[in-house]
Design an enzyme around this catalytic site. Structure first.
Site, PDB file in Angstrom:
ATOM      1  N   ARG A  94      66.664  29.801  42.476  1.00 17.62           N
ATOM      2  CA  ARG A  94      67.329  29.754  41.296  1.00 17.62           C
ATOM      3  C   ARG A  94      68.262  30.905  40.892  1.00 17.62           C
ATOM      4  NH1 ARG A  94      62.514  27.649  37.721  1.00 17.62           N
ATOM      5  NH2 ARG A  94      61.273  29.617  38.899  1.00 17.62           N
ATOM      6  N   LYS A 190      68.770  18.962  29.085  1.00 14.78           N
ATOM      7  CA  LYS A 190      67.801  19.350  28.371  1.00 14.78           C
ATOM      8  C   LYS A 190      68.736  21.277  28.007  1.00 14.78           C
ATOM      9  CE  LYS A 190      66.295  22.357  32.090  1.00 14.78           C
ATOM     10  NZ  LYS A 190      65.509  22.461  33.253  1.00 14.78           N
ATOM     11  N   ASP A 218      61.633  15.843  39.306  1.00 10.51           N
ATOM     12  CA  ASP A 218      62.319  17.636  40.140  1.00 10.51           C
ATOM     13  C   ASP A 218      62.174  18.193  40.544  1.00 10.51           C
ATOM     14  OD1 ASP A 218      63.949  19.422  38.144  1.00 10.51           O
ATOM     15  OD2 ASP A 218      62.259  19.768  36.698  1.00 10.51           O
ATOM     16  N   THR A 223      56.755  27.094  34.997  1.00 15.44           N
ATOM     17  CA  THR A 223      55.505  27.382  34.625  1.00 15.44           C
ATOM     18  C   THR A 223      55.407  25.993  33.479  1.00 15.44           C
ATOM     19  OG1 THR A 223      57.752  26.863  32.515  1.00 15.44           O
ATOM     20  CG2 THR A 223      56.550  29.363  33.794  1.00 15.44           C
TER      21      THR A 223
HETATM   22  C1  R5P Z   1      65.630  23.723  36.467  1.00 15.89           C
HETATM   23  O1  R5P Z   1      66.813  23.731  36.724  1.00 15.89           O
HETATM   24  C2  R5P Z   1      64.596  23.359  37.657  1.00 15.89           C
HETATM   25  O2  R5P Z   1      65.488  22.103  38.073  1.00 15.89           O
HETATM   26  C3  R5P Z   1      63.263  23.260  37.408  1.00 15.89           C
HETATM   27  O3  R5P Z   1      63.019  21.978  36.621  1.00 15.89           O
HETATM   28  C4  R5P Z   1      63.171  24.541  36.789  1.00 15.89           C
HETATM   29  O4  R5P Z   1      63.376  25.394  37.349  1.00 15.89           O
HETATM   30  C5  R5P Z   1      61.556  24.212  36.004  1.00 15.89           C
HETATM   31  O5  R5P Z   1      61.039  25.375  35.681  1.00 15.89           O
HETATM   32  P1  R5P Z   1      59.924  25.338  34.264  1.00 15.89           P
HETATM   33  O6  R5P Z   1      58.330  24.975  35.023  1.00 15.89           O
HETATM   34  O7  R5P Z   1      59.246  26.691  34.205  1.00 15.89           O
HETATM   35  O8  R5P Z   1      59.779  24.598  33.597  1.00 15.89           O
END
Ligand code: R5P
Length: 290
Positions: A94, A190, A218, A223
């Site tokens: 990321r 989002k 996803d 988290t």
């Molecule tokens: C973000 O762009 C990724 O695709 C995931 O949605 C994100 O990294 C998930 O992180 P968390 O579970 O902390 O929201």
């Protein structure tokens, strides 16, 4: 034997063993001792022969697993000209661009480390974004676990489910999932605060999900914040059952419980990160990519 050795790093030993079996390759295991100061001491069980494939995910503890991966590559390189490194879950993926001024693009540092340790090719599963792949100077292949995840969903016998991406960045993944499953999809909007990490769903009312079962798809759950927010929003739209499919389930800080408490009835993920939800085996698709 095919003249291939698979070295299983500690973080991916079960997946590596499955991969060795699929490739009809020899399997070399590794042992790791963590010293009181946090350093890793890594030992492999035998000398690798032929072409070598190192398999190790870099989930938490990310930096220790990264050092172990680099060390295994370096060891493999002593006996093999070409070392393929399979990193089923690539930590730091990321951090593929400078979001705020001054941020270091750490994924580009990792790309350099992997090639200087001796990797000649990298294989990853559902890398966070393909922008990250451009930071590598050696060949990198991204394998999609989406068809395997979509196949698994069929076992859950949902009623006419619709696929939901929790953000616009995951729109193509949701489209691919929907195509393999044979249904339609929607991507929510989002917003993540780059300083606090907090997420908000910006989509307004959605009539299309009313009364329908949903599968939120996803690439990863860290988290669980994104999935919890998406679930709370979707529940308000009076949808049916919600299940979650992701490739990499890190599930940090009780994320699984938080997601279930928000109203998700099932979570399933790939075995790129072993855990309570990793029900989908990706050794077959990795073997095909090799
Ligand atoms: C973000 O762009 C990724 O695709 C995931 O949605 C994100 O990294 C998930 O992180 P968390 O579970 O902390 O929201």
């Amino acid at each position: 034997m095919s003249g291939i050795t698979v070295i299983g790093g500690k973080s991916s030993d079960i997946l590596a063993k499955k991969l060795a079996k699929k490739l009809n390759a020899s399997f070399v295991s590794s042992e790791v001792k963590i010293f009181p100061d946090g350093e890793s001491k890594i030992t492999i069980s035998a000398k690798p022969k032929g072409k070598v494939i190192v398999v190790n995910s870099t989930y938490p503890p990310v930096d220790s697993n990264l050092i172990q991966t680099l060390s295994l590559i370096s060891k493999a390189r002593q006996s093999a000209r070409d070392v393929i490194c399979v990193i089923p879950y690539m930590g730091y993926a990321r951090q593929d661009r400078e979001f705020l001024p001054g941020e270091i693009v750490t994924l580009s540092v990792i790309a350099k480390l992997l090639s200087s340790a001796g990797a000649s090719k990298i294989i990853v599963v559902d890398m966070h974004s393909m922008l990250g792949a451009e930071l590598f100077k050696i060949p990198i292949k991204n394998v999609s676990a989406v068809p395997e995840l979509a196949n698994y969903l069929k076992k859950l016998k949902l009623k006419n489910p619709i696929v939901i991406s929790p953000d616009l960045g995951g729109k193509e993944r949701a489209a691919e999932f929907a195509k393999f499953y044979g249904t339609d999809y929607i991507a929510l909007k989002k917003q993540r605060d780059r300083k606090t990490g907090k997420v908000r769903i910006m989509t307004n009312n959605l009539d299309d999900v009313k009364g329908r079962d949903l599968v939120i798809v996803d690439d990863m759950i860290s988290t669980g914040g994104s999935i919890v927010k998406a679930t709370q929003f979707l529940k308000k739209q009076k949808c049916g059952k919600i299940v979650v499919a992701c490739t990499h389930a890190l599930l940090i800080n009780n994320a699984e419980k938080k997601i279930k408490n928000a109203g998700v009835s099932a979570i399933f993920s790939a075995n790129t990160i072993p855990g309570s939800t990793s029900l989908v085996d990706v050794s077959g698709i990795i073997a095909k990519a090799i």
